[in-house]
Design a protein around this motif. Structure first.
Motif, PDB file in Angstrom:
ATOM      1  N   PHE A 190       0.811  -1.201   0.000  1.00 22.39           N
ATOM      2  CA  PHE A 190       0.000   0.000   0.000  1.00 22.39           C
ATOM      3  C   PHE A 190       0.854   1.265   0.000  1.00 22.39           C
ATOM      4  N   VAL A 191       2.110   1.133   0.381  1.00 21.66           N
ATOM      5  CA  VAL A 191       3.017   2.280   0.401  1.00 21.66           C
ATOM      6  C   VAL A 191       3.650   2.502  -0.967  1.00 21.66           C
ATOM      7  N   THR A 192       3.957   1.416  -1.659  1.00 18.15           N
ATOM      8  CA  THR A 192       4.723   1.501  -2.902  1.00 18.15           C
ATOM      9  C   THR A 192       4.061   2.336  -3.995  1.00 18.15           C
ATOM     10  N   PRO A 193       2.772   2.151  -4.323  1.00 14.59           N
ATOM     11  CA  PRO A 193       2.197   2.921  -5.437  1.00 14.59           C
ATOM     12  C   PRO A 193       2.303   4.428  -5.262  1.00 14.59           C
ATOM     13  N   GLY A 194       1.986   4.936  -4.071  1.00 11.09           N
ATOM     14  CA  GLY A 194       2.034   6.376  -3.843  1.00 11.09           C
ATOM     15  C   GLY A 194       3.448   6.928  -3.907  1.00 11.09           C
ATOM     16  N   LEU A 195       4.398   6.239  -3.287  1.00  6.95           N
ATOM     17  CA  LEU A 195       5.777   6.715  -3.300  1.00  6.95           C
ATOM     18  C   LEU A 195       6.383   6.650  -4.701  1.00  6.95           C
ATOM     19  N   LEU A 196       6.058   5.599  -5.438  1.00  6.67           N
ATOM     20  CA  LEU A 196       6.559   5.483  -6.804  1.00  6.67           C
ATOM     21  C   LEU A 196       5.989   6.600  -7.677  1.00  6.67           C
ATOM     22  N   SER A 197       4.707   6.886  -7.543  1.00 10.31           N
ATOM     23  CA  SER A 197       4.081   7.955  -8.314  1.00 10.31           C
ATOM     24  C   SER A 197       4.723   9.300  -8.001  1.00 10.31           C
ATOM     25  N   TRP A 198       4.955   9.548  -6.711  1.00  6.36           N
ATOM     26  CA  TRP A 198       5.579  10.808  -6.313  1.00  6.36           C
ATOM     27  C   TRP A 198       7.005  10.922  -6.852  1.00  6.36           C
TER      28      TRP A 198
END
Length: 357
Positions: free
Chosen positions: A163-171
């Motif tokens: 759940f952390v990976t998608p947001g951090l990757l997008s940022w």
């Protein structure tokens, strides 16, 4: 001391004359105060949506005073189809779905928002325990009638890293694309390289194509590093139509590259271009849920975030990488990101000048 005060006064005057320093020292931090104040100002109001499947006796036997607290904590809707209720939770339209199995209250939760999941579990356990205490007070010889069981709607193998990976990757991709485009455009302009390229026997589309290609390759390398390290070190497990994250990432990169070009077109120095890109992208990351969910934010702030490209990139990545959605879940975010890229690129092209005015 006279020299000290004179030098200090000169430094203060220099600082006051530097608009960029004043902005990023005073105004920019205040923006985050307003931002976080808006996001967390409404945290005392419950944002937990519950779907009740069938009859749930434990919720109908809440002791006196507990019913009002329950109504303040949960907004309840009813649905007799368990599969539909679970899909609502899985897609983020509800925080929990509850059903009764014999004397056990089963709460189906999602780990997409771990804060909401923890609050949901704690609240339900308190209400179940309160009901048991009230019933035992009436009949001290009986065993506690109700129990609570919690089940997550996603695959049990999923962990927090999912759940952390998608947001951090997008940022990370947004920062890289916007900063790279802004700094490159202004750097080439300051070094007169843009003018040389204009006079050289090289087509403009060749220059643009090369820059876009390099930016896309960097984004794909970022994705490979994120997923590789996440898998090797933190147990990241890709599920669903995760491969749709690739076209999402490509259109997202083009969108933020367009933002970087716009920042480079309207500023007059490399530092100004990078600062302008930072001014847009960093607050957008907080408003778009890259670092934490926005479920607790006021509704007006959630509505504002729908106009931001990073919000659509985050949601699309989360759908295909975590929520188990099919390829079609990525189509709407891709369309929004592509439209944003086209519009902003046209605006940047309109404002673009080969040399500083």
């Amino acid at each position: 001391m006279r020299q000290f005060w004179a030098l200090s006064l000169a430094i203060v005057r220099g600082f006051a004359r530097d608009k960029a320093s004043v902005f990023f020292s005073l105004v920019f931090p205040l923006m985050f105060l307003v931002l976080f104040g808006g996001i967390f100002s409404d945290q005392t109001r419950s944002e937990l949506d519950m779907v009740q499947v069938g009859d749930v006796p434990v919720l109908q036997e809440l002791p006196e005073g507990a019913q009002e607290a329950f109504d303040d904590t949960f907004t309840v809707t009813r649905n007799d189809d368990l599969d539909t209720a679970l899909e609502q939770v899985r897609s983020g339209d509800a925080d929990v779905a509850v059903e009764m199995r014999d004397d056990t209250l089963v709460a189906h939760i999602t780990l997409t928002d771990q804060v909401a999941a923890a609050v949901t579990q704690g609240s339900l356990r308190a209400f179940v325990d309160g009901t048991n205490v009230a019933l035992l007070a009436q009949d001290a010889g009986r065993a506690p009638p109700y129990a609570l069981a919690v089940e997550q709607v996603e695959d049990e193998s999923l962990s927090a890293i999912q759940f952390v990976t998608p947001g951090l990757l997008s940022w990370a991709v947004a920062m890289s694309a916007a900063f790279g485009a802004a700094a490159t455009l202004q750097g080439w302009r300051q070094s007169k390289l843009l003018r040389r390229l204009q006079l050289a026997p090289v087509a403009t589309r060749t220059v643009v194509g090369a820059r876009v290609s390099v930016t896309l390759v960097i984004a794909l390398v970022q994705m490979a590093i994120f997923l590789g390290l996440g898998t090797a070190l933190f147990g990241l497990s890709l599920t669903g139509s995760w491969w749709m994250a690739v076209p999402l990432l490509v259109t997202g990169t083009l969108s933020f590259m367009a933002l970087g070009l716009l920042a480079g077109a309207v500023t007059r120095s490399t530092e100004g271009a990078v600062n302008a890109a930072n001014f847009v992208v960093l607050p957008m990351a907080f408003l778009s849920g890259s670092f934490f969910p926005l479920d607790g934010a006021p509704q007006w702030l959630q509505n504002v975030s729908q106009a931001l490209p990073l919000r659509h990139l985050n949601e699309g990545m989360l759908d295909v990488m975590v929520r188990g959605e099919g390829p079609s879940a990525a189509l709407a975010p891709i369309g929004v990101l592509a439209l944003f890229a086209v519009v902003v690129t046209l605006v940047a092209a309109r404002l673009f000048r080969w040399e500083r005015a």
